[in-house]
Scaffold this motif. Sequence first.
Motif, PDB file in Angstrom:
ATOM      1  N   LEU A  77      45.856  33.218  44.637  1.00  0.00           N
ATOM      2  CA  LEU A  77      44.768  34.131  44.989  1.00  0.00           C
ATOM      3  C   LEU A  77      45.310  35.476  45.449  1.00  0.00           C
ATOM      4  CD1 LEU A  77      42.297  31.786  46.890  1.00  0.00           C
ATOM      5  CD2 LEU A  77      41.807  33.054  44.789  1.00  0.00           C
ATOM      6  N   ASP A  78      46.385  35.451  46.218  1.00  0.00           N
ATOM      7  CA  ASP A  78      46.979  36.691  46.718  1.00  0.00           C
ATOM      8  C   ASP A  78      47.488  37.576  45.586  1.00  0.00           C
ATOM      9  OD1 ASP A  78      46.449  36.059  49.336  1.00  0.00           O
ATOM     10  OD2 ASP A  78      48.488  35.385  49.801  1.00  0.00           O
ATOM     11  N   GLU A  79      47.822  36.974  44.454  1.00  0.00           N
ATOM     12  CA  GLU A  79      48.342  37.729  43.314  1.00  0.00           C
ATOM     13  C   GLU A  79      47.246  38.374  42.467  1.00  0.00           C
ATOM     14  OE1 GLU A  79      50.903  35.054  41.193  1.00  0.00           O
ATOM     15  OE2 GLU A  79      52.331  34.940  42.846  1.00  0.00           O
ATOM     16  N   LEU A  80      46.006  37.963  42.663  1.00  0.00           N
ATOM     17  CA  LEU A  80      44.896  38.528  41.889  1.00  0.00           C
ATOM     18  C   LEU A  80      44.539  39.927  42.379  1.00  0.00           C
ATOM     19  CD1 LEU A  80      42.384  35.527  41.693  1.00  0.00           C
ATOM     20  CD2 LEU A  80      43.850  36.386  39.860  1.00  0.00           C
ATOM     21  N   PRO A  81      44.028  40.763  41.483  1.00  0.00           N
ATOM     22  CA  PRO A  81      43.467  42.044  41.926  1.00  0.00           C
ATOM     23  C   PRO A  81      42.316  41.791  42.911  1.00  0.00           C
ATOM     24  CG  PRO A  81      43.698  41.995  39.536  1.00  0.00           C
ATOM     25  CD  PRO A  81      43.968  40.603  40.026  1.00  0.00           C
ATOM     26  N   ASP A  82      42.046  42.767  43.769  1.00  0.00           N
ATOM     27  CA  ASP A  82      41.052  42.593  44.832  1.00  0.00           C
ATOM     28  C   ASP A  82      39.698  42.094  44.336  1.00  0.00           C
ATOM     29  OD1 ASP A  82      42.884  43.360  46.757  1.00  0.00           O
ATOM     30  OD2 ASP A  82      42.205  45.447  46.790  1.00  0.00           O
ATOM     31  N   LEU A  83      39.159  42.715  43.297  1.00  0.00           N
ATOM     32  CA  LEU A  83      37.833  42.323  42.813  1.00  0.00           C
ATOM     33  C   LEU A  83      37.837  40.892  42.289  1.00  0.00           C
ATOM     34  CD1 LEU A  83      34.892  43.008  42.239  1.00  0.00           C
ATOM     35  CD2 LEU A  83      35.624  43.997  40.048  1.00  0.00           C
ATOM     36  N   GLU A  84      38.856  40.531  41.536  1.00  0.00           N
ATOM     37  CA  GLU A  84      38.925  39.174  41.000  1.00  0.00           C
ATOM     38  C   GLU A  84      39.056  38.152  42.137  1.00  0.00           C
ATOM     39  OE1 GLU A  84      41.651  38.540  37.766  1.00  0.00           O
ATOM     40  OE2 GLU A  84      41.151  40.476  36.878  1.00  0.00           O
ATOM     41  N   ARG A  85      39.874  38.471  43.129  1.00  0.00           N
ATOM     42  CA  ARG A  85      40.032  37.570  44.276  1.00  0.00           C
ATOM     43  C   ARG A  85      38.695  37.386  44.991  1.00  0.00           C
ATOM     44  NH1 ARG A  85      42.726  40.511  47.660  1.00  0.00           N
ATOM     45  NH2 ARG A  85      44.627  40.351  46.436  1.00  0.00           N
ATOM     46  N   ARG A  86      37.988  38.496  45.177  1.00  0.00           N
ATOM     47  CA  ARG A  86      36.698  38.422  45.872  1.00  0.00           C
ATOM     48  C   ARG A  86      35.701  37.556  45.113  1.00  0.00           C
ATOM     49  NH1 ARG A  86      33.011  43.505  47.864  1.00  0.00           N
ATOM     50  NH2 ARG A  86      31.598  42.270  49.108  1.00  0.00           N
ATOM     51  N   VAL A  87      35.649  37.718  43.801  1.00  0.00           N
ATOM     52  CA  VAL A  87      34.728  36.929  42.978  1.00  0.00           C
ATOM     53  C   VAL A  87      35.073  35.435  43.067  1.00  0.00           C
ATOM     54  CG1 VAL A  87      34.016  36.463  40.593  1.00  0.00           C
ATOM     55  CG2 VAL A  87      34.109  38.814  41.429  1.00  0.00           C
ATOM     56  N   VAL A  88      36.349  35.100  42.961  1.00  0.00           N
ATOM     57  CA  VAL A  88      36.769  33.693  43.045  1.00  0.00           C
ATOM     58  C   VAL A  88      36.436  33.119  44.418  1.00  0.00           C
ATOM     59  CG1 VAL A  88      38.765  32.145  43.058  1.00  0.00           C
ATOM     60  CG2 VAL A  88      38.557  33.890  41.287  1.00  0.00           C
ATOM     61  N   LEU A  89      36.700  33.873  45.468  1.00  0.00           N
ATOM     62  CA  LEU A  89      36.409  33.388  46.821  1.00  0.00           C
ATOM     63  C   LEU A  89      34.917  33.183  47.026  1.00  0.00           C
ATOM     64  CD1 LEU A  89      38.920  35.507  48.931  1.00  0.00           C
ATOM     65  CD2 LEU A  89      39.052  33.059  48.416  1.00  0.00           C
ATOM     66  N   LEU A  90      34.116  34.117  46.559  1.00  0.00           N
ATOM     67  CA  LEU A  90      32.667  33.961  46.692  1.00  0.00           C
ATOM     68  C   LEU A  90      32.169  32.740  45.926  1.00  0.00           C
ATOM     69  CD1 LEU A  90      31.504  37.683  46.406  1.00  0.00           C
ATOM     70  CD2 LEU A  90      31.269  36.196  48.414  1.00  0.00           C
ATOM     71  N   ARG A  91      32.714  32.531  44.734  1.00  0.00           N
ATOM     72  CA  ARG A  91      32.249  31.416  43.896  1.00  0.00           C
ATOM     73  C   ARG A  91      32.680  30.057  44.439  1.00  0.00           C
ATOM     74  NH1 ARG A  91      29.546  28.259  42.303  1.00  0.00           N
ATOM     75  NH2 ARG A  91      29.463  27.323  40.247  1.00  0.00           N
ATOM     76  N   PHE A  92      33.939  29.915  44.795  1.00  0.00           N
ATOM     77  CA  PHE A  92      34.460  28.590  45.114  1.00  0.00           C
ATOM     78  C   PHE A  92      34.598  28.295  46.604  1.00  0.00           C
ATOM     79  CE2 PHE A  92      35.885  29.488  40.792  1.00  0.00           C
ATOM     80  CZ  PHE A  92      35.330  28.395  40.147  1.00  0.00           C
ATOM     81  N   TYR A  93      34.608  29.324  47.431  1.00  0.00           N
ATOM     82  CA  TYR A  93      34.743  29.079  48.868  1.00  0.00           C
ATOM     83  C   TYR A  93      33.446  29.352  49.617  1.00  0.00           C
ATOM     84  CZ  TYR A  93      39.675  28.391  48.169  1.00  0.00           C
ATOM     85  OH  TYR A  93      40.881  27.896  47.748  1.00  0.00           O
ATOM     86  N   ARG A  94      32.587  30.161  49.023  1.00  0.00           N
ATOM     87  CA  ARG A  94      31.285  30.436  49.632  1.00  0.00           C
ATOM     88  C   ARG A  94      30.149  29.795  48.843  1.00  0.00           C
ATOM     89  NH1 ARG A  94      31.529  35.226  53.165  1.00  0.00           N
ATOM     90  NH2 ARG A  94      33.510  34.874  54.227  1.00  0.00           N
ATOM     91  N   ASN A  95      30.491  29.122  47.743  1.00  0.00           N
ATOM     92  CA  ASN A  95      29.524  28.402  46.901  1.00  0.00           C
ATOM     93  C   ASN A  95      28.375  29.272  46.400  1.00  0.00           C
ATOM     94  OD1 ASN A  95      30.882  25.888  47.067  1.00  0.00           O
ATOM     95  ND2 ASN A  95      30.080  25.645  49.136  1.00  0.00           N
ATOM     96  N   ARG A  96      28.685  30.514  46.081  1.00  0.00           N
ATOM     97  CA  ARG A  96      27.673  31.419  45.532  1.00  0.00           C
ATOM     98  C   ARG A  96      27.582  31.224  44.025  1.00  0.00           C
ATOM     99  NH1 ARG A  96      27.904  35.811  49.349  1.00  0.00           N
ATOM    100  NH2 ARG A  96      27.470  34.785  51.332  1.00  0.00           N
TER     101      ARG A  96
END
Length: 82
Positions: free
Chosen positions: A29-48
Amino acid sequence: IVSRDWSSDVCSCDLFADVENRETVRILLDELPDLERRVVLLRFYRNRTQSQIAEELGMSQMQVSRLLARSLASMRTAAEAA
């Protein structure tokens, strides 16, 4: 002194594998660009949902879908290379 053979402890092995997997995902996750990291975190860690993410970030659901696909493919490739 009592010695214990941890190699036969399935629960212990699963715990270590889980910790290792979490650390690997964090690094990827740390290696992803900011926007991609944010999208992944919102989808899989915030269940959006993709639609919820799109609304929050001001983009279309299709853009979110493409970002997720690209991000997951990038993470998968990096994990296989490691």
